[in-house]
Design a protein around this motif. Structure first.
Motif, mmCIF file in Angstrom:
data_model
loop_
_atom_site.group_PDB
_atom_site.id
_atom_site.type_symbol
_atom_site.label_atom_id
_atom_site.label_comp_id
_atom_site.label_asym_id
_atom_site.label_seq_id
_atom_site.Cartn_x
_atom_site.Cartn_y
_atom_site.Cartn_z
ATOM 1 N N ASP A 1 0.561 -1.092 -0.232
ATOM 2 C CA ASP A 1 -0.092 -0.121 -0.127
ATOM 3 C C ASP A 1 0.555 1.329 0.271
ATOM 4 N N TYR B 1 5.748 0.111 7.700
ATOM 5 C CA TYR B 1 5.308 -0.251 9.101
ATOM 6 C C TYR B 1 6.531 -0.250 10.274
ATOM 7 N N VAL C 1 4.514 5.285 10.926
ATOM 8 C CA VAL C 1 4.218 4.715 9.935
ATOM 9 C C VAL C 1 4.492 5.282 8.861
ATOM 10 N N HIS D 1 -4.728 1.435 9.993
ATOM 11 C CA HIS D 1 -3.731 0.358 8.491
ATOM 12 C C HIS D 1 -4.274 -1.066 9.166
#
Length: 207
Positions: free
Chosen positions: A22, A26, A39, A201
């Motif tokens: 995406d 992370y 993030v 997320h």
């Protein structure tokens, strides 16, 4: 979305960073997997690989957007970006054990070697040069909060396709925020809670 690569922090054994489809990376603490520690943004296509510096303070990532980015482990945005006209999708990256070089492999069958610090001089450095470099770094650190110095330090030339993709992603994100704010404004108080960017997320934690 799918996670392509996981890299453990060599100095903090309980922390690791994941490269995801995406466009984000992370960083997690294994003792608390409900939400990521940080993030890391800025890529505009799937992130294919990630590798830590031997110091554990930084890491490098490669992406399908044909760029290599360097991140501070505790910051959300990259400190530097490397790209060339001929380099295609970056499929693997590595940080050298002497903390001076970065290696990247891409789809056009080339391996490239980059400096971990773009402004660092290679070869023999005389004592007076070393003193001058240290003085320049101290000046940059002292005046880092000045608006013009901050703008110069942050500015990077990026490929046109990356800039256009960033503009589109920014527009989509702003539109989603406006929509969420409108829904919250016209709903009963507390019905639409505020969700932090970190928790958005994570879908679930499997034990």
């Amino acid at each position: 979305m799918k996670s392509n690569k996981l890299a453990w922090n060599p100095m903090e054994a309980f922390n690791f960073t994941v490269a995801n489809e995406d466009c984000n990376l992370y960083s997690f603490d294994t003792r608390k997997l409900q939400s990521p520690l940080k993030v890391h943004f800025d890529h505009v296509s799937a992130v294919t690989d990630v590798d830590y510096a031997p110091t554990g303070k930084e890491f490098v990532s490669g992406s399908y957007d044909k760029t290599v980015r360097l991140y501070n482990a505790h910051l959300s945005h990259s400190r530097d970006i490397y790209h060339t006209k001929r380099m295609q999708h970056v499929v693997c990256v590595a940080w050298s054990l002497d903390n001076r070089y970065i290696f990247s492999g891409s789809d056009e069958m080339n391996v490239r070697m980059w400096k971990a610090n773009a402004s660092e001089k290679l070869g023999v450095i005389r004592p007076r040069e070393r003193t001058n470099f240290n003085y320049q770094e101290a000046l940059k650190e002292k005046y880092a909060a000045h608006p013009q110095i901050k703008r110069i330090a942050r500015h990077r030339q990026v490929p046109r396709h990356v800039m256009n993709a960033q503009r589109k992603m920014r527009a989509v994100k702003e539109k989603e925020l406006v929509k969420e704010a409108n829904i919250r404004k016209h709903s009963k108080k507390g019905k639409v809670p505020f969700v932090s960017e970190k928790k958005k997320h994570v879908i679930r934690e499997d034990v």
